[in-house]
Design an enzyme around this catalytic site. Structure first.
Site, PDB file in Angstrom:
ATOM      1  N   ASP A 185       0.801  -1.151  -0.049  1.00 56.19           N
ATOM      2  CA  ASP A 185      -0.125  -0.026  -0.074  1.00 56.19           C
ATOM      3  C   ASP A 185       0.854   1.168  -0.078  1.00 56.19           C
ATOM      4  OD1 ASP A 185      -2.448   1.213  -0.032  1.00 56.19           O
ATOM      5  OD2 ASP A 185      -2.084   1.835   2.384  1.00 56.19           O
ATOM      6  N   GLU A 269      -2.810  -1.605  -5.109  1.00 56.78           N
ATOM      7  CA  GLU A 269      -3.869  -1.003  -5.234  1.00 56.78           C
ATOM      8  C   GLU A 269      -4.316  -0.981  -6.953  1.00 56.78           C
ATOM      9  OE1 GLU A 269      -4.515   2.784  -3.565  1.00 56.78           O
ATOM     10  OE2 GLU A 269      -2.684   2.536  -2.507  1.00 56.78           O
ATOM     11  N   CYS A 337     -11.053  -3.071   8.967  1.00 56.71           N
ATOM     12  CA  CYS A 337     -10.429  -3.808   9.880  1.00 56.71           C
ATOM     13  C   CYS A 337      -9.776  -4.995   9.283  1.00 56.71           C
ATOM     14  CB  CYS A 337     -11.166  -4.077  11.154  1.00 56.71           C
ATOM     15  SG  CYS A 337     -10.414  -5.257  12.403  1.00 56.71           S
ATOM     16  N   CYS A 340     -11.164  -8.289  11.575  1.00 56.31           N
ATOM     17  CA  CYS A 340     -12.775  -8.486  11.663  1.00 56.31           C
ATOM     18  C   CYS A 340     -13.618  -8.226  10.596  1.00 56.31           C
ATOM     19  CB  CYS A 340     -13.380  -8.312  13.052  1.00 56.31           C
ATOM     20  SG  CYS A 340     -13.514  -6.375  13.152  1.00 56.31           S
ATOM     21  N   CYS A 356      -9.549  -0.521  15.398  1.00 54.97           N
ATOM     22  CA  CYS A 356     -11.047  -1.187  15.072  1.00 54.97           C
ATOM     23  C   CYS A 356     -12.228  -0.721  16.336  1.00 54.97           C
ATOM     24  CB  CYS A 356     -11.038  -2.619  14.816  1.00 54.97           C
ATOM     25  SG  CYS A 356     -12.614  -3.263  14.634  1.00 54.97           S
ATOM     26  N   CYS A 359     -13.709  -4.552  17.165  1.00 57.93           N
ATOM     27  CA  CYS A 359     -13.076  -5.506  17.982  1.00 57.93           C
ATOM     28  C   CYS A 359     -11.955  -5.061  18.717  1.00 57.93           C
ATOM     29  CB  CYS A 359     -12.396  -6.930  16.963  1.00 57.93           C
ATOM     30  SG  CYS A 359     -11.308  -6.287  15.831  1.00 57.93           S
ATOM     31  N   ASP A 366      -1.011   1.854   7.907  1.00 65.71           N
ATOM     32  CA  ASP A 366      -0.569   1.524   6.605  1.00 65.71           C
ATOM     33  C   ASP A 366      -0.658   0.138   6.435  1.00 65.71           C
ATOM     34  OD1 ASP A 366      -0.794   4.259   5.851  1.00 65.71           O
ATOM     35  OD2 ASP A 366       1.525   4.513   6.331  1.00 65.71           O
TER      36      ASP A 366
HETATM   37 ZN   LIG Z   1     -12.084  -5.430  13.703  1.00 63.87          ZN
END
Ligand SMILES: [Zn+2]
Length: 406
Positions: A185, A269, A337, A340, A356, A359, A366
């Site tokens: 990325d 990307e 995330c 999750c 997140c 979670c 990054d």
């Molecule tokens: Zn999460």
């Protein structure tokens, strides 16, 4: 693929011949372009279509007629027609705009050498055979085998510096003994992040160069347009930019080679080609709502992204030459995330930290995005016990280079 090396022509006759070749290439290109535009304007007056073959025949006739044209090199002059032909091919394929006339005042000028002859003088110096000029020295900074494999070359004068760009067949891919995959990325702070948690920082100006660059830009803005002093300042700015480009080019080679030797495939990307080739301007990214705006605290990161965007295309291109690369849609990779899958803007605690809201998973922002990119491209096979296990722990397992491509 091309290799650029610095050329040191001998003062006097040799230099004069190179300048003559540049002039002839420009002249033939411009006359050829004019001829083609006549055809476009009133095609019924021409019985046959104008293409490289017809123009090369016209060139032969013109060389019989004009002594000064005959004094130049057929190879160089035909090369200019070939360039023009390619410019039109690119135009009709919508890859480029309509070809424009080459001006005498252009900073960059050059010509093509075909049926290439190169020889090695010693470890650091090589020579290239240029029609009418003889052997011209260049400094070797890349593997000689790569230079020797070149099929054609272009000699260019830009900002008072002569360079030769060798066109070589694409390098053979190295096949590392691994099935590991990596996601890559563009980081926020002018860097490239990988899913294994590494950051690669491209080289920039040194502090001294930066000061000089800013001073020159300031001087340029005060100088009168068209003045000799202004041209001198422009040339010096150009030399500084060129030095940075060389440095960045070396860095791209090294970094992509390293990635290609550690991983068997990479995910990046998926950027529209237009974004890759055009100079990027800091503006809101439609794929990432609120990613940045050219104002306030975000202005700097927007600028950094713009700088990065200017060589990211080259980076991705070289990477694809060296290993298999999968491009994936990049939307929301920075907000999702990687543990999750919960996606919301609030997950971005700051520029650097991802936390997140679903979670509680925390990671470098990054790296988190790079993991998302990797997981969008490759289906990772998990151990069955990981599914019910601790989520953070599970993510660490996913990031480990023991994963395989399905
Ligand atoms: Zn999460």
């Amino acid at each position: 693929m091309s290799i650029v090396q610095r050329v040191y022509p001998g003062e006097g006759a040799q230099l004069d011949v190179l300048v003559m070749h540049c002039d002839h290439a420009r002249f033939v290109y411009n006359v050829g372009l004019e001829q083609r535009s006549w055809w476009t304007q009133s095609r019924r007056h021409f019985r046959q279509k104008i293409n490289y073959v017809s123009q090369a025949a016209d060139l032969t006739a013109a060389r019989r007629e004009f002594d000064w044209l005959r004094a130049g090199s057929t190879v160089v002059q035909q090369g200019a027609l070939r360039d023009l032909d390619r410019a039109f091919t690119n135009f009709f394929a919508r890859r480029a705009g309509y070809p424009t006339f080459k001006k005498r005042s252009n900073v960059r000028k050059g010509f093509v050498v075909r049926d290439l002859s190169v020889r090695r003088v010693n470890r650091r110096w090589g020579e290239i055979l240029v029609p009418k000029a003889g052997w011209i020295r260049f400094r070797i900074s890349r593997a000689w085998t790569d230079i020797f494999a070149a099929t054609s070359a272009r000699i260019t004068l830009a900002n008072g510096r002569w360079t030769v760009s060798f066109t070589t067949p694409p390098a053979a891919r190295t096949m590392p003994d691994t099935t590991a995959v990596v996601g890559i990325d563009r980081g926020v702070a002018n860097s490239i992040a990988t899913s294994d948690g590494r950051m690669f920082h491209p080289p920039g100006f040194t502090a001294g160069e930066q000061t000089r660059f800013v001073a020159l830009q300031r001087r340029l803005s005060r100088q009168q347009k068209g003045s000799a002093n202004r041209d001198r300042t422009k040339a010096e700015l150009g030399r500084l930019r060129l030095r940075l480009m060389d440095r960045r080019g070396d860095w791209i080679e090294q970094t992509t080679t390293e990635l290609a030797s550690t991983y068997c495939a990479a995910a990046v990307e998926n950027l529209p080609v237009r974004n890759m080739t055009r100079r990027a301007t800091p503006k809101p990214d439609p794929g990432r709502p609120g990613a940045f705006l050219p104002n306030g605290g975000r202005a700097k990161s927007g600028l950094n992204r713009a700088i990065l965007a200017s060589y990211w295309g080259k980076f991705a291109q070289r990477l694809a030459h060296k290993m298999s690369v999968v491009a994936v849609p990049a939307a929301y990779t920075s907000q999702q995330c990687s543990n999750c899958g919960y996606t919301c803007p609030e997950n971005r605690d700051s520029q650097a930290v991802f936390r997140c809201q679903g979670c509680g998973f925390e990671h470098h922002a990054d790296t988190n995005a790079a993991i998302n990119i990797r997981d969008r491209a490759f289906i990772i096979k998990h151990q069955p016990e990981d599914i019910s296990g601790d989520r953070v722990h599970q993510s660490r397992l996913r990031a480990a280079p023991t994963t395989s491509v399905a």
